[in-house]
Enzyme design. Structure first.
Site, short mmCIF file in Angstrom:
data_model
loop_
_atom_site.label_atom_id
_atom_site.label_comp_id
_atom_site.label_asym_id
_atom_site.label_seq_id
_atom_site.Cartn_x
_atom_site.Cartn_y
_atom_site.Cartn_z
N SER A 65 6.23 9.99 8.49
CA SER A 65 4.89 10.52 7.82
C SER A 65 5.87 11.93 6.73
O SER A 65 6.45 12.27 6.27
CB SER A 65 3.68 11.20 8.00
OG SER A 65 2.56 11.28 7.26
N HIS A 94 -0.86 3.47 10.00
CA HIS A 94 0.44 4.68 9.40
C HIS A 94 0.85 5.46 11.38
O HIS A 94 1.80 5.73 11.40
CB HIS A 94 -0.36 5.34 8.85
CG HIS A 94 1.04 6.81 8.22
ND1 HIS A 94 1.93 6.67 7.63
CD2 HIS A 94 0.05 8.22 8.90
CE1 HIS A 94 2.43 7.88 7.23
NE2 HIS A 94 1.83 8.10 7.93
#
Length: 300
Positions: free
Chosen positions: A175, A281
């Site tokens: 991320s 994610h």
């Protein structure tokens, strides 16, 4: 060289890790035959920021060139996701890596404000304060200082404890950490030999890190490097966490197209792509640990 790898995944996309979780009992507390764990404490150069480093050292004989090393961001989250079977597999490999799990000095799985500062580059000139463009009030722009901390303070402290193979040094991030890994590749490519960007926040700063790589592509070739780019399902890559604003999806898609183009032109960089279909994610963090570490453990 561009390679596409697709791994079948059966985990449900909705089972996202809790970013507010705290470190409890982990593999570092278990009795392991192949690794031993230590903890280091490191402060920033100005003494204002403090970090804990979970150090996992192979217990077997050291390879002739020393151990490969994997420096992994969000160290508490990585430690919580590590499992004993993976460490046993690494310990039995030809060249088991030393794991340097860099965390902020608290028990949070993810420290949002701290990582916003440490993992994001400055977007402007000068030394004035910068804040995240999403309007969350968090300071940004500390990536260069954090990269210097890793290269100039943390890794030398590790070298005092164990011999490292300077020919295999990995930087791994998820991320915002993936954004940081790409920033390091663009601005300080000789710091590591291997870079792993897991579902990187390409949307940040309107694709700022892609612009850095585009500028790097126009410079003379630097030392050869490897990049492993890991992505989850399209929906997973469209935002940075479950609460991401809707505009991030379009930003990631556009920045992703630019990234694909620049990686084809980036001199001296061998690129691999790993797709993790079906994973959200947050899930890609844990799923991307084993492929990266196993790639470092092979004898080249």
């Amino acid at each position: 060289m561009l390679l596409l790898v697709v791994l079948p995944v059966s985990a449900p996309a909705g089972a996202q890790p809790d970013p507010g979780a705290r470190v409890g009992r982990t593999v570092a507390d278990a009795r392991l035959h192949g690794y031993r764990f230590e903890r280091l404490s490191v402060a920033s150069a100005d003494g204002q920021r403090h970090y804990r480093v979970h150090l996992a050292v192979p217990a077997g004989a050291m390879p002739a060139r020393g151990f490969p090393v994997a420096c992994m961001l969000d160290g508490n989250a990585v430690l919580m996701a590590l499992e004993a079977p993976l460490l046993e597999q690494l310990a039995a490999s030809a060249r088991p890596p030393v794991l340097v799990l860099v965390a902020h000095d608290n028990d949070l799985r993810i420290d949002g404000p701290a990582r916003m500062w440490d993992y994001t580059p400055r977007r402007g000139e000068g030394e004035g304060e910068e804040f995240d463009a999403s309007g969350n009030g968090r300071r940004s722009g500390g990536a260069d200082a954090f990269l210097a901390l890793i290269v100039e303070r943390i890794l030398p402290a590790v070298r005092q404890r164990v011999a490292l193979d300077e020919g295999r040094r990995m930087l791994w991030g998820h991320s915002y950490g993936g954004l940081f890994a790409l920033h390091a590749l663009a601005t300080r490519p000789g710091a590591f030999t291997d870079y792993v960007a897991v579902d990187p926040s390409l949307w940040w700063g309107e694709g700022f890190v892609v612009g850095e790589l585009e500028r790097a592509a126009r410079r003379p070739p630097s030392l050869p490097a490897r990049l492993l780019l890991v992505r989850g399902a399209p929906a997973a890559s469209s935002r940075d966490g479950p609460a991401g604003p809707g505009g991030r999806g379009a930003g990631n898609a556009e920045a992703g197209r630019r990234l694909d183009a620049v990686l084809a032109e980036l001199p001296g960089v061998e690129v691999q792509r790993l797709r993790l279909p079906g994973l959200g994610h947050g899930q890609t963090l844990g799923a991307a640990i084993a492929p990266a570490l196993l790639s470092l453990a092979v004898d080249d």
